[in-house]
Design a protein around this motif. Structure first.
Motif, PDB file in Angstrom:
ATOM      1  N   SER A  44       0.883  -1.353  -0.085  1.00 58.31           N
ATOM      2  CA  SER A  44      -0.002   0.103  -0.026  1.00 58.31           C
ATOM      3  C   SER A  44       0.967   1.222  -0.038  1.00 58.31           C
ATOM      4  CB  SER A  44      -0.851  -0.065   1.157  1.00 58.31           C
ATOM      5  OG  SER A  44      -1.767   1.012   1.358  1.00 58.31           O
TER       6      SER A  44
ATOM      7  N   ALA B 246       2.454   3.146   2.346  1.00 56.70           N
ATOM      8  CA  ALA B 246       3.873   2.969   3.020  1.00 56.70           C
ATOM      9  C   ALA B 246       4.690   1.927   2.562  1.00 56.70           C
ATOM     10  CB  ALA B 246       3.413   2.672   4.410  1.00 56.70           C
TER      11      ALA B 246
ATOM     12  N   GLU C  42       2.381  -8.909  -1.033  1.00 52.88           N
ATOM     13  CA  GLU C  42       1.090  -8.508  -0.747  1.00 52.88           C
ATOM     14  C   GLU C  42       0.177  -9.645  -0.792  1.00 52.88           C
ATOM     15  OE1 GLU C  42      -0.261  -5.378  -0.006  1.00 52.88           O
ATOM     16  OE2 GLU C  42      -2.343  -6.772  -0.134  1.00 52.88           O
ATOM     17  N   GLN C  43      -0.671  -9.328   0.080  1.00 57.79           N
ATOM     18  CA  GLN C  43      -1.768 -10.624   0.402  1.00 57.79           C
ATOM     19  C   GLN C  43      -2.738 -10.625  -0.783  1.00 57.79           C
ATOM     20  OE1 GLN C  43      -3.568 -10.123   4.260  1.00 57.79           O
ATOM     21  NE2 GLN C  43      -4.498  -8.025   3.813  1.00 57.79           N
TER      22      GLN C  43
ATOM     23  N   ARG D 198      -9.059  -2.502  -2.986  1.00 58.64           N
ATOM     24  CA  ARG D 198      -8.835  -3.891  -2.524  1.00 58.64           C
ATOM     25  C   ARG D 198      -9.225  -4.284  -1.302  1.00 58.64           C
ATOM     26  NH1 ARG D 198      -3.696  -4.235  -1.324  1.00 58.64           N
ATOM     27  NH2 ARG D 198      -2.924  -2.291  -1.259  1.00 58.64           N
TER      28      ARG D 198
ATOM     29  N   GLN E 129     -10.404   1.131   3.610  1.00 55.30           N
ATOM     30  CA  GLN E 129     -10.703   2.628   3.520  1.00 55.30           C
ATOM     31  C   GLN E 129     -10.745   3.217   2.140  1.00 55.30           C
ATOM     32  OE1 GLN E 129      -7.900   1.004   4.166  1.00 55.30           O
ATOM     33  NE2 GLN E 129      -6.156   2.331   4.740  1.00 55.30           N
TER      34      GLN E 129
ATOM     35  N   HIS F  29      -9.761  10.479   0.124  1.00 53.68           N
ATOM     36  CA  HIS F  29      -8.317  10.797   0.586  1.00 53.68           C
ATOM     37  C   HIS F  29      -7.729  11.988  -0.056  1.00 53.68           C
ATOM     38  CE1 HIS F  29      -8.573   6.605   2.170  1.00 53.68           C
ATOM     39  NE2 HIS F  29      -7.102   7.132   2.335  1.00 53.68           N
ATOM     40  N   LEU F  30      -7.100  12.745   0.828  1.00 57.42           N
ATOM     41  CA  LEU F  30      -6.373  14.021   0.490  1.00 57.42           C
ATOM     42  C   LEU F  30      -4.956  13.574   0.623  1.00 57.42           C
ATOM     43  CD1 LEU F  30      -6.717  17.210   0.022  1.00 57.42           C
ATOM     44  CD2 LEU F  30      -6.597  17.472   2.519  1.00 57.42           C
TER      45      LEU F  30
ATOM     46  N   ARG G  30      -8.222   7.283  -3.823  1.00 58.10           N
ATOM     47  CA  ARG G  30      -7.320   6.412  -2.948  1.00 58.10           C
ATOM     48  C   ARG G  30      -6.689   5.417  -3.985  1.00 58.10           C
ATOM     49  NH1 ARG G  30      -4.032   3.484  -1.380  1.00 58.10           N
ATOM     50  NH2 ARG G  30      -3.406   3.054   0.719  1.00 58.10           N
TER      51      ARG G  30
ATOM     52  N   PHE H 278       2.005 -12.958   4.183  1.00 56.31           N
ATOM     53  CA  PHE H 278       3.087 -12.837   5.109  1.00 56.31           C
ATOM     54  C   PHE H 278       2.543 -14.008   6.085  1.00 56.31           C
ATOM     55  CE2 PHE H 278       4.034 -11.118   9.325  1.00 56.31           C
ATOM     56  CZ  PHE H 278       5.348 -11.391   9.262  1.00 56.31           C
TER      57      PHE H 278
ATOM     58  N   ASP I 237       0.614   3.099   8.776  1.00 57.72           N
ATOM     59  CA  ASP I 237      -0.233   2.934   9.841  1.00 57.72           C
ATOM     60  C   ASP I 237       0.164   1.873  10.854  1.00 57.72           C
ATOM     61  OD1 ASP I 237      -1.546   4.699   8.340  1.00 57.72           O
ATOM     62  OD2 ASP I 237      -3.502   3.713   8.083  1.00 57.72           O
TER      63      ASP I 237
ATOM     64  N   MET J 278      -1.275   8.976   4.425  1.00 54.48           N
ATOM     65  CA  MET J 278      -0.266   8.851   3.308  1.00 54.48           C
ATOM     66  C   MET J 278       0.773   9.560   3.325  1.00 54.48           C
ATOM     67  SD  MET J 278      -3.002   8.206   0.053  1.00 54.48           S
ATOM     68  CE  MET J 278      -3.404  10.096   0.070  1.00 54.48           C
TER      69      MET J 278
HETATM   70  C1  FAD Z   1     -11.708   6.277   6.029  1.00 54.61           C
HETATM   71  C2  FAD Z   1     -10.140   6.607   6.229  1.00 54.61           C
HETATM   72  C3  FAD Z   1      -9.914   7.646   5.399  1.00 54.61           C
HETATM   73  C4  FAD Z   1      -8.591   8.126   5.181  1.00 54.61           C
HETATM   74  N1  FAD Z   1      -8.413   9.457   4.499  1.00 54.61           N
HETATM   75  C5  FAD Z   1      -7.042   9.643   4.297  1.00 54.61           C
HETATM   76  C6  FAD Z   1      -6.784  10.832   3.720  1.00 54.61           C
HETATM   77  O1  FAD Z   1      -7.523  11.763   3.420  1.00 54.61           O
HETATM   78  N2  FAD Z   1      -5.279  11.353   3.475  1.00 54.61           N
HETATM   79  C7  FAD Z   1      -4.509  10.228   4.058  1.00 54.61           C
HETATM   80  O2  FAD Z   1      -3.404  10.786   3.595  1.00 54.61           O
HETATM   81  N3  FAD Z   1      -4.584   9.382   4.571  1.00 54.61           N
HETATM   82  C8  FAD Z   1      -6.091   8.978   4.824  1.00 54.61           C
HETATM   83  N4  FAD Z   1      -6.230   7.767   5.531  1.00 54.61           N
HETATM   84  C9  FAD Z   1      -5.314   6.871   5.862  1.00 54.61           C
HETATM   85  C10 FAD Z   1      -4.501   6.158   4.846  1.00 54.61           C
HETATM   86  O3  FAD Z   1      -5.386   5.283   4.127  1.00 54.61           O
HETATM   87  C11 FAD Z   1      -3.394   5.467   5.408  1.00 54.61           C
HETATM   88  O4  FAD Z   1      -2.571   5.994   6.028  1.00 54.61           O
HETATM   89  C12 FAD Z   1      -2.707   5.022   4.120  1.00 54.61           C
HETATM   90  O5  FAD Z   1      -3.352   3.741   3.071  1.00 54.61           O
HETATM   91  C13 FAD Z   1      -1.089   4.183   4.393  1.00 54.61           C
HETATM   92  O6  FAD Z   1      -1.343   2.833   5.206  1.00 54.61           O
HETATM   93  P1  FAD Z   1      -0.396   2.031   5.115  1.00 54.61           P
HETATM   94  O7  FAD Z   1       0.288   1.694   3.770  1.00 54.61           O
HETATM   95  O8  FAD Z   1       0.521   1.934   6.501  1.00 54.61           O
HETATM   96  O9  FAD Z   1      -1.419   0.863   5.446  1.00 54.61           O
HETATM   97  P2  FAD Z   1      -2.569   0.160   4.672  1.00 54.61           P
HETATM   98  O10 FAD Z   1      -3.254   1.288   3.516  1.00 54.61           O
HETATM   99  O11 FAD Z   1      -3.715  -0.236   5.592  1.00 54.61           O
HETATM  100  O12 FAD Z   1      -2.125  -1.085   3.874  1.00 54.61           O
HETATM  101  C14 FAD Z   1      -1.649  -2.324   4.527  1.00 54.61           C
HETATM  102  C15 FAD Z   1      -1.104  -3.261   3.163  1.00 54.61           C
HETATM  103  O13 FAD Z   1      -0.720  -4.252   3.859  1.00 54.61           O
HETATM  104  C16 FAD Z   1      -1.419  -5.535   3.250  1.00 54.61           C
HETATM  105  N5  FAD Z   1      -1.357  -6.608   3.946  1.00 54.61           N
HETATM  106  C17 FAD Z   1      -1.806  -6.759   5.555  1.00 54.61           C
HETATM  107  N6  FAD Z   1      -1.426  -7.809   6.057  1.00 54.61           N
HETATM  108  C18 FAD Z   1      -0.799  -8.726   5.168  1.00 54.61           C
HETATM  109  C19 FAD Z   1      -0.033  -9.935   5.301  1.00 54.61           C
HETATM  110  N7  FAD Z   1      -0.484 -10.702   6.198  1.00 54.61           N
HETATM  111  N8  FAD Z   1       0.562 -10.403   4.098  1.00 54.61           N
HETATM  112  C20 FAD Z   1       0.743  -9.468   3.073  1.00 54.61           C
HETATM  113  N9  FAD Z   1       0.279  -8.204   3.024  1.00 54.61           N
HETATM  114  C21 FAD Z   1      -0.545  -7.945   3.996  1.00 54.61           C
HETATM  115  C22 FAD Z   1      -2.674  -5.082   3.185  1.00 54.61           C
HETATM  116  O14 FAD Z   1      -3.320  -5.800   2.017  1.00 54.61           O
HETATM  117  C23 FAD Z   1      -2.503  -3.567   2.551  1.00 54.61           C
HETATM  118  O15 FAD Z   1      -2.122  -3.517   1.165  1.00 54.61           O
HETATM  119  C24 FAD Z   1      -7.646   7.312   5.590  1.00 54.61           C
HETATM  120  C25 FAD Z   1      -8.077   6.499   6.393  1.00 54.61           C
HETATM  121  C26 FAD Z   1      -9.418   5.859   6.786  1.00 54.61           C
HETATM  122  C27 FAD Z   1      -9.554   4.779   7.363  1.00 54.61           C
END
Ligand code: FAD
Length: 450
Positions: A27, A29, A48-49, A59, A64, A69-70, A127, A152, A327, A340
């Motif tokens: 995702s 991050a 990635e799962q 996905r 979310q 998403h901004l 997003r 994973f 996150d 993000m």
């Molecule tokens: C309703 C909502 C609105 C939002 N609005 C905003 C916004 O306006 N602006 C903003 O910057 N942020 C926003 N966010 C936050 C933003 O979505 C996250 O901060 C951003 O997606 C970065 O997250 P991440 O990559 O750390 O984790 P995630 O996006 O949660 O991704 C985690 C990834 O890990 C994968 N994964 C999990 N477990 C496993 C496993 N065991 N094996 C393999 N893969 C796995 C998942 O499939 C996923 O692809 C919002 C969040 C929510 C809930």
């Protein structure tokens, strides 16, 4: 640290520090982290799962993604540095750029904020589109392999423990497989299993700050007139527990999200959704929902109980070879749009730590420095959440005083566009929150109206 205080990306500073790095989670991050790792490792594998189709679709692993998403300026500028042309690609795929100081119709403290004195370009898209463009750019890098449909399972503990030496994964329809690595990055999001793993392997769990806001989003999609590129933003403000937003997105549409905090659930039934919008203090969202054709009557819902910050930097001992980002370290009340961008800034921290020395002690150094990236975003998010007396959790010192000051700043910014600009530079994570307490700003906020 914000965009103004963290040094920018400079790939020439990074020498090869290892053979193989594994990132878990593709995702925002995970993709950002993989980009900077590709400068310091011969190979980077992203596990990635989910399937990763080329289209911009929401996905299962990122539920979310159906909601607004901004991308803040700190995130945009960082992604643009990591992937030159990122914004151009986004616009070519249908994303929009609008002026943050006049096209964002922002309601606070009983009125709209004044237009700002300059332009502040802000990019809008769904997003899935933000992520798809990033994924395409990552996939083009020779050093990086994306492994979709690959779950994973657990970390490999190297013989010379305490070192994480890779991961065990299972690709759909196959046996488990070991991927050895010099560094593993947990980017699995809010449900990260690393705290439990640490506890089961003789380490402490990171201490957690949890601030309960109990926010929920409900989101509909409507057609947008071609000439209307406004972003409407009406955040909840006590005692009003509800608010809403309309985000212009690709394909000539608006995503209209209604939110409620502390149990004020926005509905998923079309008529109830419209009634909820009609109960807001401005008519903008109700008008959009009544006058624009709906793309579908499906309304997505997402509950978000609490802000969570896992303080890895406070652990005395962390295993070598494992870092956590995005996150998985800290997830914020989404109303402030920070996740993000914080993830992108964390990848910059990783870049600078890779550049400064070898892999040894990297996790400890990384966790120590991410703390200062997260802190200002956390202060903004939970500080505002504590405006509601129902909010529970550790309250940062000075919150009540800062909230009173911010309330006055908003009221002044209804007629002072320059104050709005200063506030937006903080909101966009360009400038640190302290910049709002510079004597010249304090004077602007506190001086009596004549
Ligand atoms: C309703 C909502 C609105 C939002 N609005 C905003 C916004 O306006 N602006 C903003 O910057 N942020 C926003 N966010 C936050 C933003 O979505 C996250 O901060 C951003 O997606 C970065 O997250 P991440 O990559 O750390 O984790 P995630 O996006 O949660 O991704 C985690 C990834 O890990 C994968 N994964 C999990 N477990 C496993 C496993 N065991 N094996 C393999 N893969 C796995 C998942 O499939 C996923 O692809 C919002 C969040 C929510 C809930």
């Amino acid at each position: 640290m914000t965009l103004a205080t963290i040094p920018r990306y400079d790939p020439d500073r990074v020498a090869t520090v290892g053979d193989h790095a594994v990132v878990v989670g593709a995702s925002m991050a995970g993709l950002s982290a993989a980009r900077v790792l590709a400068d310091g490792f011969e190979r980077v594998t992203i596990v990635e799962q989910d399937p990763l189709p080329d289209e911009p679709v929401a996905r299962n692993g990122v539920p979310q993604a159906r909601h607004v998403h901004l991308l803040l300026e700190a995130g945009r500028a960082t992604l643009e540095d990591l992937f030159p042309g990122y914004c151009e690609d986004l616009l070519s795929a249908g994303g929009l750029v609008i002026d943050g100081l006049s096209d964002i119709i922002h309601y606070e403290e009983g009125d709209y904020l004044a237009d700002g004195p300059c332009r502040m370009p802000i990019h809008f898209a769904t997003r899935p589109l933000f992520e798809q463009i990033l994924r395409r750019r990552v996939a083009r890098l020779d050093a990086i392999t994306l492994r979709p449909d690959c779950q994973f399972v657990k970390y490999i503990v190297a013989e010379e423990a305490p070192t994480v030496g890779g991961v065990v994964v299972r690709e759909k329809g196959t046996e488990q497989e070991r991927l050895t690595a010099d560094l593993v990055v947990d980017a699995t999001g809010r449900t990260s299993r690393t705290p439990t793993w640490l506890e089961n392997h003789g380490y402490s769990r990171p201490p957690v700050d949890e601030v309960r806001i109990d926010v929920a989003y409900s989101t509909a999609t409507v057609e947008r007139p071609a000439t209307d590129r406004r972003n409407i933003f009406v955040p909840p403000s006590p005692p009003r527990t509800r608010g809403g937003a309309a985000f212009p997105i690709e394909d000539g549409r608006w995503l209209v999200t209604l939110f409620g905090v502390h149990g004020d659930r926005p509905p998923t039934d079309v008529n109830e959704f419209k009634s909820f919008a009609a109960s807001l203090p401005t008519p903008d969202l109700e008008h959009i929902l009544e006058s624009c054709p709906w793309v579908t009557e499906d309304i997505s819902h997402y509950p978000f109980p609490s802000n969570i910050w896992r303080h890895y930097e406070e652990l005395d001992r962390v295993p070598e070879g494992l870092i956590v980002t995005g996150d998985a370290i800290c997830s914020f009340n989404p109303l402030y749009g920070q996740g993000m961008s914080v993830a992108a800034l964390e990848s910059l921290v990783l870049h600078h730590e890779l550049a400064s020395t070898a892999l040894e002690t990297l996790p400890k150094r990384f966790f120590d420095r991410t703390d200062s990236v997260i802190a200002p975003a956390w202060m903004t998010a939970v500080g505002s959440d504590f405006e509601f007396p129902q909010t529970t959790g550790p309250k940062p010192r000075g919150t009540a005083l800062i909230n009173r000051y911010m309330s006055r700043l908003f009221r002044k910014a209804q007629s002072d566009g320059q104050l709005r600009e200063l506030f937006y530079r903080v909101l966009m994570m360009e400038e640190p929150p302290e910049s709002l307490f510079h004597p010249t700003v304090v004077w602007r906020v506190l001086k009596p109206r004549f």
